[in-house]
Enzyme design. Structure first.
Site, PDB file in Angstrom:
ATOM      1  N   HIS A 143     -37.456  37.133  71.738  1.00 32.78           N
ATOM      2  CA  HIS A 143     -36.334  38.004  71.357  1.00 32.78           C
ATOM      3  C   HIS A 143     -36.378  39.378  71.985  1.00 32.78           C
ATOM      4  O   HIS A 143     -35.470  40.172  71.753  1.00 32.78           O
ATOM      5  CB  HIS A 143     -36.300  38.199  69.839  1.00 32.78           C
ATOM      6  CG  HIS A 143     -35.758  37.028  69.091  1.00 32.78           C
ATOM      7  ND1 HIS A 143     -34.419  36.886  68.825  1.00 32.78           N
ATOM      8  CD2 HIS A 143     -36.370  35.943  68.557  1.00 32.78           C
ATOM      9  CE1 HIS A 143     -34.229  35.764  68.145  1.00 32.78           C
ATOM     10  NE2 HIS A 143     -35.390  35.178  67.975  1.00 32.78           N
ATOM     11  N   LYS A 151     -25.216  48.772  63.903  1.00 33.03           N
ATOM     12  CA  LYS A 151     -26.425  48.052  64.313  1.00 33.03           C
ATOM     13  C   LYS A 151     -27.606  48.929  63.937  1.00 33.03           C
ATOM     14  O   LYS A 151     -27.421  50.076  63.545  1.00 33.03           O
ATOM     15  CB  LYS A 151     -26.422  47.779  65.818  1.00 33.03           C
ATOM     16  CG  LYS A 151     -26.042  49.010  66.666  1.00 33.03           C
ATOM     17  CD  LYS A 151     -25.926  48.704  68.149  1.00 33.03           C
ATOM     18  CE  LYS A 151     -24.679  47.978  68.529  1.00 33.03           C
ATOM     19  NZ  LYS A 151     -24.941  46.617  68.997  1.00 33.03           N
ATOM     20  N   ARG A 152     -28.828  48.409  64.054  1.00 32.94           N
ATOM     21  CA  ARG A 152     -29.994  49.246  63.828  1.00 32.94           C
ATOM     22  C   ARG A 152     -29.908  50.495  64.715  1.00 32.94           C
ATOM     23  O   ARG A 152     -29.382  50.435  65.832  1.00 32.94           O
ATOM     24  CB  ARG A 152     -31.280  48.472  64.158  1.00 32.94           C
ATOM     25  CG  ARG A 152     -31.605  47.396  63.152  1.00 32.94           C
ATOM     26  CD  ARG A 152     -31.923  47.956  61.784  1.00 32.94           C
ATOM     27  NE  ARG A 152     -33.157  48.698  61.807  1.00 32.94           N
ATOM     28  CZ  ARG A 152     -34.233  48.421  61.072  1.00 32.94           C
ATOM     29  NH1 ARG A 152     -34.205  47.402  60.226  1.00 32.94           N
ATOM     30  NH2 ARG A 152     -35.329  49.149  61.157  1.00 32.94           N
ATOM     31  N   LYS A 158     -30.336  51.403  71.913  1.00 32.79           N
ATOM     32  CA  LYS A 158     -28.959  51.038  71.573  1.00 32.79           C
ATOM     33  C   LYS A 158     -28.001  52.208  71.817  1.00 32.79           C
ATOM     34  O   LYS A 158     -26.787  52.042  71.820  1.00 32.79           O
ATOM     35  CB  LYS A 158     -28.884  50.554  70.127  1.00 32.79           C
ATOM     36  CG  LYS A 158     -29.590  49.203  69.904  1.00 32.79           C
ATOM     37  CD  LYS A 158     -29.497  48.763  68.448  1.00 32.79           C
ATOM     38  CE  LYS A 158     -30.231  47.466  68.155  1.00 32.79           C
ATOM     39  NZ  LYS A 158     -29.401  46.254  68.376  1.00 32.79           N
ATOM     40  N   THR A 209     -25.706  40.130  68.686  1.00 28.40           N
ATOM     41  CA  THR A 209     -24.783  39.186  68.057  1.00 28.40           C
ATOM     42  C   THR A 209     -23.642  39.954  67.398  1.00 28.40           C
ATOM     43  O   THR A 209     -22.569  39.386  67.192  1.00 28.40           O
ATOM     44  CB  THR A 209     -25.491  38.309  67.001  1.00 28.40           C
ATOM     45  OG1 THR A 209     -26.273  39.156  66.157  1.00 28.40           O
ATOM     46  CG2 THR A 209     -26.375  37.269  67.656  1.00 28.40           C
ATOM     47  N   LYS A 226     -19.525  38.996  66.917  1.00 26.90           N
ATOM     48  CA  LYS A 226     -18.749  39.062  65.668  1.00 26.90           C
ATOM     49  C   LYS A 226     -17.507  39.919  65.860  1.00 26.90           C
ATOM     50  O   LYS A 226     -16.413  39.563  65.402  1.00 26.90           O
ATOM     51  CB  LYS A 226     -19.595  39.670  64.546  1.00 26.90           C
ATOM     52  CG  LYS A 226     -20.868  38.936  64.212  1.00 26.90           C
ATOM     53  CD  LYS A 226     -21.760  39.802  63.303  1.00 26.90           C
ATOM     54  CE  LYS A 226     -23.183  39.274  63.261  1.00 26.90           C
ATOM     55  NZ  LYS A 226     -24.122  40.266  62.673  1.00 26.90           N
TER      56      LYS A 226
HETATM   57  C1  LIG Z   1     -25.115  40.968  63.285  1.00 20.73           C
HETATM   58  C2  LIG Z   1     -25.960  41.909  62.532  1.00 20.73           C
HETATM   59  C3  LIG Z   1     -26.960  42.623  63.188  1.00 20.73           C
HETATM   60  C4  LIG Z   1     -27.183  42.530  64.682  1.00 20.73           C
HETATM   61  O1  LIG Z   1     -26.322  43.461  65.318  1.00 20.73           O
HETATM   62  P1  LIG Z   1     -26.510  43.846  66.860  1.00 20.73           P
HETATM   63  O2  LIG Z   1     -25.302  44.686  67.138  1.00 20.73           O
HETATM   64  O3  LIG Z   1     -26.486  42.578  67.631  1.00 20.73           O
HETATM   65  O4  LIG Z   1     -27.765  44.610  66.983  1.00 20.73           O
HETATM   66  C5  LIG Z   1     -27.739  43.492  62.455  1.00 20.73           C
HETATM   67  N1  LIG Z   1     -27.550  43.655  61.136  1.00 20.73           N
HETATM   68  C6  LIG Z   1     -26.586  42.988  60.457  1.00 20.73           C
HETATM   69  C7  LIG Z   1     -26.413  43.227  59.000  1.00 20.73           C
HETATM   70  C8  LIG Z   1     -25.763  42.096  61.128  1.00 20.73           C
HETATM   71  O5  LIG Z   1     -24.818  41.431  60.446  1.00 20.73           O
END
Ligand SMILES: *Cc1c(COP(=O)(O)O)cnc(C)c1O
Length: 804
Positions: free
Chosen positions: A348, A539-540, A545, A647, A651
């Site tokens: 990952h 995101k985190r 990022k 991911t 979404k």
């Molecule tokens: C999808 C998701 C992530 C991953 O987000 P990225 O933008 O791909 O880093 C992290 N936390 C939650 C709660 C998510 O639903």
């Protein structure tokens, strides 16, 4: 349903409707729905057993599940019946859904992927078990006070968990420490017997995982740690009430908290204990099930596929060898053949600080027999490499399972690689980088092991559940088949030239933006206009990022609007959400900066209505479900080469947000699918980032060419955003100027310019909605059903049964 819910309220919760609280109704409703699922669950489990099917075991230290009631209702088709039944009892289903705590047993993308995969395996009717840890406390609750992040324990089990079944009879003993004894057997063979110094029990808790239309239900089995002795009665009776419980508390700490860090070295013994604890219990369970059904462990690879979600469960490779050789009497070679045929491993990350390695002395103390086995695996592995003519010391040390350069450490990635028959990255770009960098040498000696499996997301949660309005529009335009076949979304594209459909899409989005605006008003006391462009980065919080790049663009835009208040600006709401690891100071400072900038911008009458900034606290799955359908623009702006897949990007695009992003992770494939005209790509490529870093990290040239960035950094340095503490952001600005590893300065101008291209598209309303429709229509590939079908055929060798 009404009778079933009332019966649960009476006989399981022990309340009557007059005194029942919303939580009582939630529990009663959940138990009534669960009954329906349990019937399918037993049928699925029995059918798998009777057909002797191969099972997939997904080992993951994280499952970021979120709430389950809405999910279960949708999968079973019971949403409307239950809504009506509750309405007849004077209860609002939506309120009940909000009461359920999020199961936050994960940090971010990796844990959420595991949850999406579990759902897709059930949907595709693959016989699968998820194995992990039932943490008493999941990811911390984030509270923002005066702009700073504070962490509070999260307590999802406080009122019980109506979804799970405790299985006190499924209880395995897991050892730690102690010695390895060797005895000479009759045939001159040496037998090794591990005598652990202490043991802890692993108790199973099962949660049913329902697939689409409840055709198949799998099991998520999470382990909880129990001390074998609850209390030391002698100490207790002598008055040492705390001491009597000390050993128990220490052992049971194993399943107390989710490891809080996202991407830092796991330096704690407790973390290694967690890893071995859940691996050992899971393998005991897998082997017991296999022996009971099939007897012979030589058939293990025909009946069992074990996927390692990152290296956290990689000690399983040494553990299976120990079980086969020490306990089951297999010869080494045969045991190794079985082991590599059973395991596969998903990588990952390439971030060096996130590549797990354990100090040899710690391993020797905690898992002495495993350390011996790892040495033997390594010796045979290096023999093989040498036998193929490799004698270069530098290459041999790169290939070794033991890293000799940082004190002696076990490289879990190399262990996972040599012990697996397939290794996959999580996007085309990432898998390519895995092959060319991290595992370049291993790939030469074990060719064809590395494959790509681009991540996916489950459309059931991220489209049908999160966005019922858009789902209804898709059914109206594409027919019912979109509900079962993600690729049927493609038919939506023809609607892009239908102004009526575009208007309906816009109205659906606007309704979601009104809902999000309400959340922003309630949580932040900030009023935002639902007709403004909602620009979302959720995101985190991590330097790679690049939330900082986004914030610097806000500052530049703020300056530009003030300099030209009557300009033709597109009104924007900049929305952030995300948690920083508790020990990650730089990330926490970035959160503070976002909030400092928000405070100044949001109350400045000069920009009122044109620019707002909102940092929503406590990002989790439920908040994501509220934000994503309301997003117009998706920020995916990581430094190229650093985001393995992402991911969140999928979404958001699925829900019709346009992406502004770099050529990183799965953004590359999103671009390939939606086409260059329907995505906003900017910035350095992976190769350009590498080349720029080789020249050094001082950005004087770039900043010299960008008066705008110079002005932004000046403002940060002079304390415009931190009047009470003018030096607060000096270090941040200095890093951008002189040690810009993440290329914020190098990408700044390109990013600012691309944002203006976004503005131009936004002004052309028809063009915006055409692009939005294309994004949704072309996301079929990013379904986790597609990802799981690929794992099933290329890695696990399990058939995907036809839908019936
Ligand atoms: C999808 C998701 C992530 C991953 O987000 P990225 O933008 O791909 O880093 C992290 N936390 C939650 C709660 C998510 O639903």
């Amino acid at each position: 349903m009404r009778a079933a819910i009332l019966a649960k309220l009476t006989y399981a919760v022990g309340k009557n409707p007059e005194v029942a609280s919303q939580r009582d109704w939630f529990i009663a409703t959940t138990l009534a729905v669960r009954d329906r699922i349990v019937e399918r669950w037993m049928t699925s489990t029995r059918a798998t057993y009777e057909a002797g099917r191969k099972r997939v075991y997904y080992l993951s230290l994280e499952f970021l599940i979120g709430r389950l009631l809405g999910d279960a209702l949708m999968e079973t088709g019971l949403t409307e019946p239950v809504r009506a039944a509750l309405a007849g009892l004077g209860v609002d289903l939506e309120k009940l859904r909000q009461i359920e705590p999020d199961a936050a047993l994960g940090n971010g993308g990796l844990g959420r992927l595991a949850a999406c995969f579990m759902e897709s395996m059930a949907t595709l009717q693959i016989a699968a078990y998820g194995y992990g840890i039932r943490y008493d406390h999941g990811l911390f609750r984030q509270v923002i006070k005066d702009g700073w992040q504070h962490e509070y324990p999260e307590n999802w089990l406080a009122f019980g968990n109506p979804w799970e079944f405790e299985r006190p009879e499924v209880d395995y003993s897991v050892g730690f420490g102690g010695q390895v004894e060797t005895i000479e057997a009759e045939d001159d063979e040496v037998k090794h017997i591990w005598k652990p110094e202490e043991t802890v029990d692993a108790v199973a808790f099962d949660t049913p995982v329902t697939g689409w239309r409840a055709r198949h239900v799998n099991t998520l089995r999470l382990w909880s740690a129990r001390a074998p002795d609850a209390i030391r009665l002698d100490a207790f009776n002598q008055g040492d009430h705390v001491g009597a419980l000390a050993a128990r508390v220490r052992l049971e700490a194993i399943s107390k908290v989710l490891y809080p860090s996202d991407a830092t070295p796991a330096g704690l013994e407790l973390r290694l204990r967690q890893e071995y604890f859940f691996v050992s219990a899971s393998l005991q369970d897998i082997i017991r099930r296999h022996k009971q059904q099939h007897g012979d462990l030589r058939a293990l690879p025909e009946k069992v596929a074990i996927q390692l979600n990152d290296t956290h469960p990689a000690i399983a490779i040494a553990e299976l060898m120990r079980v086969l050789v020490d306990l089951e009497g297999f010869g080494w070679d045969e045991a190794w053949e079985i082991t590599t045929a059973v395991f596969s491993y998903t990588n990952h990350t390439l971030l060096p600080e996130a590549l797990e390695s354990w100090p040899v002395p710690l391993m020797e103390r905690l898992l002495p027999r495993h350390m011996q086995i790892i040495y033997l695996i390594n010796a045979l592995h290096l023999d093989l490499v040498r036998s193929r003519g490799e004698h270069d010391g530098r290459i041999l040390s790169d290939l070794s399972l033991i890293d000799e350069s940082h004190g002696r450490r076990v490289r879990m990635g190399n262990l996972a690689f040599v012990g697996s028959h397939k290794i996959n990255g999580v996007s085309a770009l990432h898998s390519d980088l895995v092959k060319r960098t991290l595992f370049h040498e291993l790939d030469r000696f074990y060719p064809n092991r590395i494959v790509n499996k681009t991540n996916g997301i489950t459309f059931r949660r991220w489209l049908y559940e999160a966005n019922p309005g858009l789902t209804a529009l898709l059914v109206d335009t594409c027919g019912d088949k979109v509900m079962d076949d993600p690729f049927a979304l493609a038919d939506f594209e023809t609607a892009k030239d239908d102004a009526g459909v575009r208007d309906r899409f816009a109205a659906i989005r606007r309704a979601k933006k009104v809902e999000l605006a309400k959340i922003i008003r309630e949580r932040l006391e900030c009023k935002v206009d639902p007709d403004a462009l909602f620009d979302v980065q959720i995101k985190r919080i991590h330097e790679y990022k690049r939330q900082l790049l986004n914030i610097l663009e806000i500052i530049a835009l703020y300056d530009a609007i003030r300099a030209n208040p009557t300009g033709n600006w597109v009104p924007r709401v900049k929305i952030f959400a995300g948690k920083a690891a508790a020990s990650y100071q730089q990330a926490k400072l970035i959160i503070k900066l976002a909030n400092d900038v928000a405070r100044l911008v949001n109350r400045d009458p000069a920009v009122r209505g044109l620019l707002k900034v909102a940092f929503l606290p406590n990002y989790n799955v439920s908040l994501a479900e509220a934000i994503i359908p309301a997003a117009d623009l998706s920020e995916q702006i990581s430094t190229a080469g650093m985001e393995a897949s992402g991911t969140g990007n999928m979404k958001l695009a699925l829900n019709g947000a346009l992406t502004i992003g770099t050529l990183d992770g799965a953004n590359v494939e999103i671009k390939d699918h939606v086409g260059d005209d329907n995505i906003f790509i900017f910035g350095l490529t992976t190769e350009e980032v590498d080349a720029r870093r080789r020249k050094g990290l001082d950005m004087a040239d770039e900043i010299g060419r960008s008066p705008m960035l110079e002005e932004v950094l000046d403002a940060l340095e002079s304390g415009v955003f931190s009047p009470g503490d003018p030096a607060r952001y000096a270090g941040l600005a200095d890093a951008v100027r002189h040690h810009d590893y993440f290329m914020v300065a190098a990408d700044f101008d390109a990013y600012y310019a691309k944002q203006r291209a976004v503005d131009a598209r936004w002004r052309d309303r028809a063009a915006w909605w055409r692009s939005s429709i294309v994004n949704t229509a072309r996301m079929g590939f990013f379904s986790s059903d597609r990802a799981i079908a690929e794992y099933a055929s290329d890695i696990w060798d399990v058939p995907v049964p036809p839908v019936k």
